[in-house]
Scaffold this motif. Structure first.
Motif, PDB file in Angstrom:
ATOM      1  N   UNK A 280      12.446 -10.180  24.094  1.00  0.00           N
ATOM      2  CA  UNK A 280      11.976  -9.275  25.134  1.00  0.00           C
ATOM      3  C   UNK A 280      10.646  -8.626  24.851  1.00  0.00           C
ATOM      4  N   UNK A 281       9.967  -9.054  23.764  1.00  0.00           N
ATOM      5  CA  UNK A 281       8.702  -8.427  23.392  1.00  0.00           C
ATOM      6  C   UNK A 281       7.502  -9.263  23.770  1.00  0.00           C
ATOM      7  N   UNK A 282       6.333  -8.829  23.309  1.00  0.00           N
ATOM      8  CA  UNK A 282       5.084  -9.512  23.603  1.00  0.00           C
ATOM      9  C   UNK A 282       4.608 -10.283  22.372  1.00  0.00           C
ATOM     10  N   UNK A 283       3.669 -11.187  22.601  1.00  0.00           N
ATOM     11  CA  UNK A 283       3.011 -11.872  21.489  1.00  0.00           C
ATOM     12  C   UNK A 283       2.279 -10.839  20.633  1.00  0.00           C
ATOM     13  N   UNK A 284       2.292 -11.048  19.315  1.00  0.00           N
ATOM     14  CA  UNK A 284       1.699 -10.048  18.417  1.00  0.00           C
ATOM     15  C   UNK A 284       0.638 -10.682  17.529  1.00  0.00           C
ATOM     16  N   UNK A 285      -0.487 -10.008  17.413  1.00  0.00           N
ATOM     17  CA  UNK A 285      -1.533 -10.473  16.512  1.00  0.00           C
ATOM     18  C   UNK A 285      -1.209 -10.126  15.065  1.00  0.00           C
ATOM     19  N   UNK A 286      -0.368  -9.114  14.876  1.00  0.00           N
ATOM     20  CA  UNK A 286       0.074  -8.737  13.539  1.00  0.00           C
ATOM     21  C   UNK A 286       1.566  -8.450  13.563  1.00  0.00           C
ATOM     22  N   UNK A 287       2.197  -8.544  12.441  1.00  0.00           N
ATOM     23  CA  UNK A 287       3.641  -8.308  12.336  1.00  0.00           C
ATOM     24  C   UNK A 287       3.924  -7.569  11.036  1.00  0.00           C
ATOM     25  N   UNK A 288       4.982  -6.777  11.052  1.00  0.00           N
ATOM     26  CA  UNK A 288       5.331  -5.958   9.895  1.00  0.00           C
ATOM     27  C   UNK A 288       6.681  -6.379   9.327  1.00  0.00           C
ATOM     28  N   UNK A 289       6.741  -6.499   8.039  1.00  0.00           N
ATOM     29  CA  UNK A 289       8.007  -6.782   7.360  1.00  0.00           C
ATOM     30  C   UNK A 289       8.250  -5.707   6.314  1.00  0.00           C
ATOM     31  N   UNK A 290       9.496  -5.523   5.939  1.00  0.00           N
ATOM     32  CA  UNK A 290       9.852  -4.571   4.892  1.00  0.00           C
ATOM     33  C   UNK A 290      10.619  -5.292   3.794  1.00  0.00           C
ATOM     34  N   UNK A 291      10.334  -4.906   2.578  1.00  0.00           N
ATOM     35  CA  UNK A 291      11.087  -5.436   1.445  1.00  0.00           C
ATOM     36  C   UNK A 291      11.603  -4.267   0.614  1.00  0.00           C
ATOM     37  N   UNK A 292      12.824  -4.391   0.143  1.00  0.00           N
ATOM     38  CA  UNK A 292      13.397  -3.410  -0.780  1.00  0.00           C
ATOM     39  C   UNK A 292      13.250  -3.974  -2.181  1.00  0.00           C
ATOM     40  N   UNK A 293      12.604  -3.201  -3.049  1.00  0.00           N
ATOM     41  CA  UNK A 293      12.406  -3.643  -4.435  1.00  0.00           C
ATOM     42  C   UNK A 293      13.389  -2.902  -5.327  1.00  0.00           C
ATOM     43  N   UNK A 294      13.941  -3.621  -6.299  1.00  0.00           N
ATOM     44  CA  UNK A 294      15.078  -3.128  -7.076  1.00  0.00           C
ATOM     45  C   UNK A 294      14.708  -2.905  -8.539  1.00  0.00           C
ATOM     46  N   UNK A 295      14.546  -1.633  -8.897  1.00  0.00           N
ATOM     47  CA  UNK A 295      14.276  -1.301 -10.283  1.00  0.00           C
ATOM     48  C   UNK A 295      15.521  -1.230 -11.142  1.00  0.00           C
ATOM     49  N   UNK A 296      16.701  -1.231 -10.532  1.00  0.00           N
ATOM     50  CA  UNK A 296      17.926  -1.211 -11.330  1.00  0.00           C
ATOM     51  C   UNK A 296      18.075  -2.491 -12.142  1.00  0.00           C
ATOM     52  N   UNK A 297      17.659  -3.613 -11.576  1.00  0.00           N
ATOM     53  CA  UNK A 297      17.815  -4.895 -12.251  1.00  0.00           C
ATOM     54  C   UNK A 297      16.506  -5.443 -12.803  1.00  0.00           C
ATOM     55  N   UNK A 298      15.380  -5.030 -12.233  1.00  0.00           N
ATOM     56  CA  UNK A 298      14.067  -5.525 -12.678  1.00  0.00           C
ATOM     57  C   UNK A 298      13.077  -4.368 -12.707  1.00  0.00           C
ATOM     58  N   UNK A 299      13.293  -3.383 -13.587  1.00  0.00           N
ATOM     59  CA  UNK A 299      12.449  -2.174 -13.572  1.00  0.00           C
ATOM     60  C   UNK A 299      10.977  -2.436 -13.864  1.00  0.00           C
ATOM     61  N   UNK A 300      10.675  -3.328 -14.803  1.00  0.00           N
ATOM     62  CA  UNK A 300       9.271  -3.590 -15.141  1.00  0.00           C
ATOM     63  C   UNK A 300       8.573  -4.358 -14.022  1.00  0.00           C
ATOM     64  N   UNK A 301       9.230  -5.392 -13.501  1.00  0.00           N
ATOM     65  CA  UNK A 301       8.628  -6.219 -12.458  1.00  0.00           C
ATOM     66  C   UNK A 301       8.443  -5.415 -11.179  1.00  0.00           C
ATOM     67  N   UNK A 302       9.490  -4.675 -10.771  1.00  0.00           N
ATOM     68  CA  UNK A 302       9.393  -3.858  -9.571  1.00  0.00           C
ATOM     69  C   UNK A 302       8.380  -2.734  -9.756  1.00  0.00           C
ATOM     70  N   UNK A 303       8.336  -2.166 -10.954  1.00  0.00           N
ATOM     71  CA  UNK A 303       7.389  -1.087 -11.226  1.00  0.00           C
ATOM     72  C   UNK A 303       5.949  -1.559 -11.180  1.00  0.00           C
ATOM     73  N   UNK A 304       5.686  -2.715 -11.772  1.00  0.00           N
ATOM     74  CA  UNK A 304       4.326  -3.254 -11.752  1.00  0.00           C
ATOM     75  C   UNK A 304       3.898  -3.590 -10.323  1.00  0.00           C
ATOM     76  N   UNK A 305       4.819  -4.152  -9.535  1.00  0.00           N
ATOM     77  CA  UNK A 305       4.516  -4.483  -8.147  1.00  0.00           C
ATOM     78  C   UNK A 305       4.232  -3.221  -7.342  1.00  0.00           C
TER      79      UNK A 305
END
Length: 463
Positions: A280-305
């Motif tokens: 039901x929406x329109x064509x978009x020139x840009x789009x937004x995504x969300x990611x949840x980063x997990x420091x419980x299992x990868x604290x160094x990798x998620x922290x550096x990112x």
């Protein structure tokens, strides 16, 4: 540019373990139980399995003891004919025959060949399981997640079993109320008590879920189950106020994320085209995504990112589509960054492994699996697979058609997975080489990002 998946090399080295030909399935020939209780027949079939199929067939056509009378000779012939047929069926069929001793199947084969390998298939499920929460909450969570599997059963669903699972979860929640609330920090007690009440008697709580199950309405059960699991996750996140383990001393100079964070990424088409319209929406020139980063299992990798995101490292970065993945360009030199050691948390363990990939063929599985559409991971360093790239990350476009027989990616356990796409997953498949990250922002979790006082030069010297 370092390739995230190194597909040609990786597949060529792992295809033997994940897709062996039927003739290499040695467990198919271990201790077959002869249908004719004859010692010679049993020994003969075991010898055949050691000598290989061709020798087996030749031996099975050998002459019969001349001392046997015609009736016994005919019986022997029949036995050997049946044995030969069974071997042929066993070699060319993927299904084991009745009578095999399943205890002789190795853990590696059990993991790779079982279609019931219980690896989380959504990012939300993987993230929920990764929360280091109170044991009582984990029992409640497991009881409810079992209902998700039961709901997939077609036709007559086991509503009685589902109701038993909810009753078990309710009993644990009520009996262990004090333990559950005691695990929540003092400043969050009020919020925890409110969530606990919602879990028991709320609109999407356990009592309401039990009522839906009694009515045997699968749609309402599914919605109620999702609501209950969301409440469980919210309670668990309150309990998990930080890391449940101590980082190795040599890695304390790295940025780290002591918990969860959310990153919002806006992507633009590089060729002036548009993203497909949402319902039901329109064509978009840009789009937004969300990611949840997990420091419980990868604290160094998620922290550096998270540090790279807050420094604007990915703003304006170009994207490339390769090997079931969308990867950022090599941004070396754009910002100061370091190679974080490969970081993978194995299931059932309390802390991550560093600089060591998992051996999936030996039954090892990660808490944050790569085999999920929209998984987010760091590419390998150009100099060593024991380290992640200082900059490049990728979205993994998991496709079960290109995975092993257990539904596992060929690269499972080889990369530092640190999060999942939780919103905008439909956008990932529309990204093309040349598209651009307009902006990347850490919209939640800034208070959990720990940036040591030491600079990057000290980090480099420590590695």
């Amino acid at each position: 540019m370092a390739s995230p998946l190194s597909s040609s090399t990786v597949v060529s080295h792992r295809i033997f373990f994940l897709n062996p030909s039927p003739l290499n399935r040695k467990f198919l020939f271990v201790k077959p139980k002869s249908p004719f209780n004859r010692t010679n027949s049993g020994d003969f079939r075991m010898q055949c399995s050691k000598n290989g199929t061709k020798e087996l067939i030749h031996s099975c056509n050998s002459s019969i003891d001349s001392k046997l009378n015609p009736f016994e000779a005919g019986s022997k012939n029949l036995e050997k004919l049946v044995a030969t047929i069974l071997i042929f069926v066993q070699v060319w069929s993927p299904l084991p025959l009745l009578g095999l001793d399943s205890a002789y199947i190795s853990p590696a084969e059990a993991v790779l060949y079982s279609p019931d390998t219980k690896v989380p298939r959504t990012g939300e499920l993987a993230l929920r399981r990764a929360i280091p929460a109170n044991p009582s909450m984990k029992i409640i969570q497991a009881s409810l997640e079992d209902i998700s599997y039961l709901l997939r059963i077609p036709q007559r669903k086991p509503y009685g079993t589902m109701e038993s699972n909810v009753k078990k979860a309710l009993k644990v929640a009520i009996d262990d109320k004090d333990k559950i609330l005691a695990s929540i920090p003092a400043d969050l007690k009020d919020k925890g008590s409110e969530l606990y009440a919602t879990l028991i008697d709320g609109k999407g709580g356990l009592q309401a879920l039990k009522t839906s199950i009694k009515k045997q309405d699968p749609d309402k059960v599914s919605l109620g189950l999702a609501a209950s699991l969301d409440t469980v996750a919210d309670l668990e996140l309150l309990q998990a106020s930080g890391l449940s383990f101590l980082l190795p001393q040599q890695y304390l100079n790295y940025p780290r994320l002591a918990g969860r964070g959310t990153v919002e990424i806006t992507i633009e088409k590089g060729d002036g085209s548009t993203f497909s319209a949402a319902a039901g929406g329109d064509q978009r020139k840009s789009a937004t995504i969300q990611i949840v980063i997990d420091g419980y299992s990868a604290p160094l990798t998620a922290g550096n990112f998270a540090k790279l995101v807050t420094s604007g490292a990915y703003d304006g970065a170009k994207l490339n589509t390769v090997n079931q993945a969308v990867i950022t360009e090599d941004g070396s030199g754009k910002v100061e960054s370091v190679s974080v050691p490969l970081e993978v948390m194995p299931s059932g363990q309390f802390e991550p492994l560093y600089r060591t990939p998992l051996s999936v063929q030996d039954g090892e599985l990660p808490v944050l699996p790569l085999s999920v559409y929209g998984a987010v991971a760091m590419a390998h360093s150009e100099t060593s697979d024991e380290y992640s790239s200082p900059y490049q990350f990728f979205f993994y476009l998991y496709d079960k058609r290109n995975s092993g027989l257990g539904g596992l990616s060929f690269d499972e356990g080889q990369f530092s997975v640190f999060g999942y796409t939780t919103a905008g997953k439909d956008i990932l498949g529309q990204i093309k080489t040349g598209d651009i990250i307009k902006s990347a922002k850490l919209i939640e979790g800034q208070d959990r990002l720990i940036l040591p006082a030491q600079n990057n030069n000290n980090i480099n010297s420590s590695t």
